[in-house]
Design an enzyme around this catalytic site. Structure first.
Site, PDB file in Angstrom:
ATOM      1  N   ALA A 157       0.856  -1.187   0.000  1.00  0.00           N
ATOM      2  CA  ALA A 157       0.000   0.000   0.000  1.00  0.00           C
ATOM      3  C   ALA A 157       0.888   1.231   0.000  1.00  0.00           C
ATOM      4  O   ALA A 157       2.065   1.151   0.344  1.00  0.00           O
ATOM      5  CB  ALA A 157      -0.901   0.033   1.237  1.00  0.00           C
ATOM      6  N   SER A 199      -5.543  -0.245   9.246  1.00  0.00           N
ATOM      7  CA  SER A 199      -4.895   0.851   9.967  1.00  0.00           C
ATOM      8  C   SER A 199      -5.788   1.482  11.024  1.00  0.00           C
ATOM      9  O   SER A 199      -7.010   1.579  10.857  1.00  0.00           O
ATOM     10  CB  SER A 199      -4.506   1.939   8.970  1.00  0.00           C
ATOM     11  OG  SER A 199      -4.175   3.126   9.642  1.00  0.00           O
ATOM     12  N   TYR A 222      -6.697   7.642   2.383  1.00  0.00           N
ATOM     13  CA  TYR A 222      -5.993   6.463   2.922  1.00  0.00           C
ATOM     14  C   TYR A 222      -6.908   5.675   3.854  1.00  0.00           C
ATOM     15  O   TYR A 222      -7.051   4.452   3.735  1.00  0.00           O
ATOM     16  CB  TYR A 222      -4.742   6.943   3.678  1.00  0.00           C
ATOM     17  CG  TYR A 222      -3.998   5.849   4.414  1.00  0.00           C
ATOM     18  CD1 TYR A 222      -3.023   5.095   3.766  1.00  0.00           C
ATOM     19  CD2 TYR A 222      -4.254   5.573   5.758  1.00  0.00           C
ATOM     20  CE1 TYR A 222      -2.328   4.100   4.440  1.00  0.00           C
ATOM     21  CE2 TYR A 222      -3.571   4.577   6.431  1.00  0.00           C
ATOM     22  CZ  TYR A 222      -2.597   3.840   5.774  1.00  0.00           C
ATOM     23  OH  TYR A 222      -1.910   2.851   6.451  1.00  0.00           O
TER      24      TYR A 222
HETATM   25  P1  NAD Z   1       6.302   0.720   3.352  1.00  0.00           P
HETATM   26  O1  NAD Z   1       6.058   1.864   2.422  1.00  0.00           O
HETATM   27  O2  NAD Z   1       7.665   0.505   3.856  1.00  0.00           O
HETATM   28  O3  NAD Z   1       5.793  -0.647   2.712  1.00  0.00           O
HETATM   29  C1  NAD Z   1       4.818  -0.718   1.703  1.00  0.00           C
HETATM   30  C2  NAD Z   1       5.365  -1.631   0.615  1.00  0.00           C
HETATM   31  O4  NAD Z   1       4.380  -1.771  -0.403  1.00  0.00           O
HETATM   32  C3  NAD Z   1       6.614  -1.054  -0.056  1.00  0.00           C
HETATM   33  O5  NAD Z   1       7.592  -2.053  -0.206  1.00  0.00           O
HETATM   34  C4  NAD Z   1       6.108  -0.559  -1.413  1.00  0.00           C
HETATM   35  O6  NAD Z   1       7.121  -0.581  -2.402  1.00  0.00           O
HETATM   36  C5  NAD Z   1       4.985  -1.560  -1.663  1.00  0.00           C
HETATM   37  N1  NAD Z   1       3.946  -1.054  -2.568  1.00  0.00           N
HETATM   38  C6  NAD Z   1       3.323   0.164  -2.547  1.00  0.00           C
HETATM   39  N2  NAD Z   1       2.410   0.233  -3.518  1.00  0.00           N
HETATM   40  C7  NAD Z   1       2.446  -0.957  -4.162  1.00  0.00           C
HETATM   41  C8  NAD Z   1       1.755  -1.493  -5.275  1.00  0.00           C
HETATM   42  N3  NAD Z   1       0.822  -0.774  -5.929  1.00  0.00           N
HETATM   43  N4  NAD Z   1       2.044  -2.757  -5.676  1.00  0.00           N
HETATM   44  C9  NAD Z   1       2.988  -3.503  -5.037  1.00  0.00           C
HETATM   45  N5  NAD Z   1       3.692  -3.039  -3.993  1.00  0.00           N
HETATM   46  C10 NAD Z   1       3.419  -1.788  -3.562  1.00  0.00           C
HETATM   47  O7  NAD Z   1       5.262   0.907   4.543  1.00  0.00           O
HETATM   48  P2  NAD Z   1       5.009   0.032   5.848  1.00  0.00           P
HETATM   49  O8  NAD Z   1       5.022   0.977   6.982  1.00  0.00           O
HETATM   50  O9  NAD Z   1       5.888  -1.163   5.871  1.00  0.00           O
HETATM   51  O10 NAD Z   1       3.490  -0.403   5.603  1.00  0.00           O
HETATM   52  C11 NAD Z   1       3.097  -1.747   5.337  1.00  0.00           C
HETATM   53  C12 NAD Z   1       1.587  -1.840   5.419  1.00  0.00           C
HETATM   54  O11 NAD Z   1       1.158  -1.557   6.740  1.00  0.00           O
HETATM   55  C13 NAD Z   1       0.819  -0.845   4.521  1.00  0.00           C
HETATM   56  O12 NAD Z   1      -0.348  -1.479   4.040  1.00  0.00           O
HETATM   57  C14 NAD Z   1       0.440   0.268   5.460  1.00  0.00           C
HETATM   58  O13 NAD Z   1      -0.700   0.974   5.027  1.00  0.00           O
HETATM   59  C15 NAD Z   1       0.166  -0.524   6.718  1.00  0.00           C
HETATM   60  N6  NAD Z   1       0.255   0.258   7.945  1.00  0.00           N
HETATM   61  C16 NAD Z   1       1.465   0.784   8.307  1.00  0.00           C
HETATM   62  C17 NAD Z   1       1.536   1.503   9.499  1.00  0.00           C
HETATM   63  C18 NAD Z   1       2.821   2.133   9.988  1.00  0.00           C
HETATM   64  O14 NAD Z   1       2.789   2.790  11.026  1.00  0.00           O
HETATM   65  N7  NAD Z   1       3.940   1.950   9.318  1.00  0.00           N
HETATM   66  C19 NAD Z   1       0.395   1.651  10.302  1.00  0.00           C
HETATM   67  C20 NAD Z   1      -0.818   1.139   9.847  1.00  0.00           C
HETATM   68  C21 NAD Z   1      -0.863   0.406   8.673  1.00  0.00           C
HETATM   69  C1  UD1 Z   2       0.853   6.406  10.399  1.00  0.00           C
HETATM   70  C2  UD1 Z   2       1.275   5.592   9.183  1.00  0.00           C
HETATM   71  C3  UD1 Z   2       0.055   5.093   8.466  1.00  0.00           C
HETATM   72  C4  UD1 Z   2      -0.803   4.346   9.463  1.00  0.00           C
HETATM   73  C5  UD1 Z   2      -1.165   5.210  10.688  1.00  0.00           C
HETATM   74  C6  UD1 Z   2      -1.882   4.375  11.762  1.00  0.00           C
HETATM   75  C7  UD1 Z   2       3.351   6.062   8.005  1.00  0.00           C
HETATM   76  C8  UD1 Z   2       4.073   6.950   7.054  1.00  0.00           C
HETATM   77  N1  UD1 Z   2       2.088   6.414   8.272  1.00  0.00           N
HETATM   78  O1  UD1 Z   2       0.130   7.595   9.986  1.00  0.00           O
HETATM   79  O2  UD1 Z   2       0.443   4.208   7.415  1.00  0.00           O
HETATM   80  O3  UD1 Z   2      -1.947   3.842   8.858  1.00  0.00           O
HETATM   81  O4  UD1 Z   2       0.052   5.656  11.264  1.00  0.00           O
HETATM   82  O5  UD1 Z   2      -2.111   5.147  12.894  1.00  0.00           O
HETATM   83  O6  UD1 Z   2       3.893   5.084   8.468  1.00  0.00           O
HETATM   84  N2  UD1 Z   2       4.725  14.639  12.014  1.00  0.00           N
HETATM   85  C9  UD1 Z   2       5.487  15.721  12.395  1.00  0.00           C
HETATM   86  N3  UD1 Z   2       6.698  15.910  11.804  1.00  0.00           N
HETATM   87  C10 UD1 Z   2       7.191  15.077  10.833  1.00  0.00           C
HETATM   88  C11 UD1 Z   2       6.394  13.962  10.447  1.00  0.00           C
HETATM   89  C12 UD1 Z   2       5.177  13.782  11.057  1.00  0.00           C
HETATM   90  O7  UD1 Z   2       5.082  16.528  13.246  1.00  0.00           O
HETATM   91  O8  UD1 Z   2       8.315  15.323  10.331  1.00  0.00           O
HETATM   92  C13 UD1 Z   2       3.442  14.421  12.701  1.00  0.00           C
HETATM   93  C14 UD1 Z   2       2.244  14.227  11.785  1.00  0.00           C
HETATM   94  O9  UD1 Z   2       1.686  15.453  11.399  1.00  0.00           O
HETATM   95  C15 UD1 Z   2       1.321  13.429  12.718  1.00  0.00           C
HETATM   96  C16 UD1 Z   2       2.301  12.573  13.532  1.00  0.00           C
HETATM   97  O10 UD1 Z   2       3.566  13.210  13.425  1.00  0.00           O
HETATM   98  O11 UD1 Z   2       0.635  14.293  13.599  1.00  0.00           O
HETATM   99  C17 UD1 Z   2       2.411  11.146  13.011  1.00  0.00           C
HETATM  100  O12 UD1 Z   2       2.636  11.222  11.621  1.00  0.00           O
HETATM  101  P1  UD1 Z   2       3.021   9.930  10.742  1.00  0.00           P
HETATM  102  O13 UD1 Z   2       4.213   9.278  11.312  1.00  0.00           O
HETATM  103  O14 UD1 Z   2       3.038  10.353   9.312  1.00  0.00           O
HETATM  104  O15 UD1 Z   2       1.834   8.934  11.089  1.00  0.00           O
HETATM  105  P2  UD1 Z   2       0.253   8.921  10.872  1.00  0.00           P
HETATM  106  O16 UD1 Z   2      -0.223  10.029  10.005  1.00  0.00           O
HETATM  107  O17 UD1 Z   2      -0.329   8.736  12.221  1.00  0.00           O
END
Ligand code: NAD
Ligand code: UD1
Length: 309
Positions: free
Chosen positions: A78, A120, A144
């Site tokens: 994603a 999420s 999203y």
């Molecule tokens: P990430 O960006 O590191 O991983 C996403 C991966 O998906 C990447 O490797 C990217 O290249 C791949 N990707 C994106 N679009 C694609 C497509 N169209 N086809 C095939 N591959 C594609 O992010 P992450 O933090 O590892 O997130 C993994 C999953 O967890 C995502 O679905 C994200 O929405 C979800 N998620 C993440 C968080 C967080 O805090 N990181 C929180 C809630 C949900």
């Molecule tokens: C993150 C995840 C999203 C997930 C969600 C679940 C990423 C990139 N986003 O979104 O995939 O679904 O948690 O809760 O992993 N901020 C700053 N300074 C910065 C960057 C961010 O102040 O340089 C603030 C943002 O405005 C926000 C907070 O930090 O208020 C968290 O931001 P971010 O890490 O992007 O996470 P979410 O938007 O919560």
């Protein structure tokens, strides 16, 4: 036993999941378009096949299922950035929603036994009342969050409608090694840690806080998230259900900076900017459902942060 498909397996969370699956002796196929994922996130292993492809392209997904015999699918691919989805909703919709539809359809047609989806905490939006329980009202307020919620519903309904053994996990804010800090849209901890390390190296960098820094998140360490994914996968009571995946603790951005300063002794100058559109003020998980499956987070935010320095 068939293979395990991990979409988005070259990304931050996906690559940690792949590592654990390989340690468990399983054969894994990663399908990733490498938009944010990287080849170097993945180990070299004879039981690992890595394919470049887009989940938002139906024919590519159908070809993938025609080429391998999958028994389990972890769908993590994603565009993970909430802010990116606000700026470019059409493009993110193709990956975040259409991709889920194509995968689900193939899983039903090719009789895959298990499907786990990365949803999420963003689905809860900014409705009052914390910690969030899985059956609390939702208010997805960004493209999203809408795509995650709609995907999640299709995924869970597929159990009742087609007998596909599905589950979803609503990840809260995941952090840890390999979270890419290079874009302004990256996860906040990866950005703060990157700036702190560069500042320690003598670079002239600053940290930007969008809003007042009092916004809170439930930050969960990536290894704990992988444990949750594998616990849910193995649980026969988890079919058709969604599980909050966090720690149950809230941490503000200002707290984060304090923890980093406690570890490093100094942090870069902090600049305050207006809050981001669609940003949520407070977020925290009730994790009772996951605890019933035996989950207990091993890392606090402070412990997780220490790993970087
Ligand atoms: P990430 O960006 O590191 O991983 C996403 C991966 O998906 C990447 O490797 C990217 O290249 C791949 N990707 C994106 N679009 C694609 C497509 N169209 N086809 C095939 N591959 C594609 O992010 P992450 O933090 O590892 O997130 C993994 C999953 O967890 C995502 O679905 C994200 O929405 C979800 N998620 C993440 C968080 C967080 O805090 N990181 C929180 C809630 C949900
Ligand atoms: C993150 C995840 C999203 C997930 C969600 C679940 C990423 C990139 N986003 O979104 O995939 O679904 O948690 O809760 O992993 N901020 C700053 N300074 C910065 C960057 C961010 O102040 O340089 C603030 C943002 O405005 C926000 C907070 O930090 O208020 C968290 O931001 P971010 O890490 O992007 O996470 P979410 O938007 O919560």
């Amino acid at each position: 036993m068939g293979k395990v498909l991990v979409t988005g397996g070259a990304g931050f969370i996906g690559s940690h999941l792949v590592e654990s699956l390989l340690e468990d002796g399983r054969e894994v196929v990663v399908f990733d378009n490498f938009s944010t994922g990287k080849m170097e996130n993945l180990p070299k292993d004879t039981r690992l096949t890595v394919l470049k492809g887009d989940v938002g392209k139906k024919e590519k997904v159908v070809n993938l299922f025609g080429s391998f015999d999958f028994d389990t699918v972890f769908h993590l691919a994603a565009v993970a950035s909430v802010a990116k989805s606000v700026e470019n909703p059409e493009e993110t919709h193709r990956a975040n929603f259409d991709g889920t539809m194509y995968l689900l359809d193939c899983c039903v047609k090719f009789s895959v036994s298990r499907f786990i989806f990365a949803s999420s905490a963003a689905v809860y939006g900014d409705l009052p009342g914390l910690p969030k329980k899985e059956n609390d009202p939702v208010k997805p307020q960004t493209p999203y969050a809408v795509d995650k919620y709609a995907s999640e519903r299709y995924v869970l309904n597929a159990f009742a409608l087609y007998g596909l053994k599905t589950s979803a996990l609503r990840f809260f804010n995941v952090f840890g090694q390999r979270q890419d800090p290079s874009s302004p849209y990256s996860g906040v901890i990866s950005i703060f840690v990157d700036r702190a390390l560069r500042f320690l190296n003598g670079e002239d960098v600053e940290i930007t806080i969008f809003g007042d820094g009092k916004q809170t998140r439930d930050f969960v360490y990536v290894k704990d998230v992988v444990k949750a994914l594998l616990l849910v996968e193995k649980s026969k009571t988890a079919y058709g259900k969604v599980f909050n995946t966090g720690t149950g603790k809230e941490t503000s951005l200002l707290d984060l900076l304090e923890y980093i300063e406690n570890i490093t002794g100094k942090i870069p100058p902090v600049k305050f900017a207006p809050p981001r559109k669609g940003d949520i003020k407070h977020s925290c998980a009730d994790i009772s459902m996951l605890k019933e499956l035996g989950f207990s987070p091993q890392f606090s935010v402070e412990e997780g942060l220490r790993v970087f320095f």
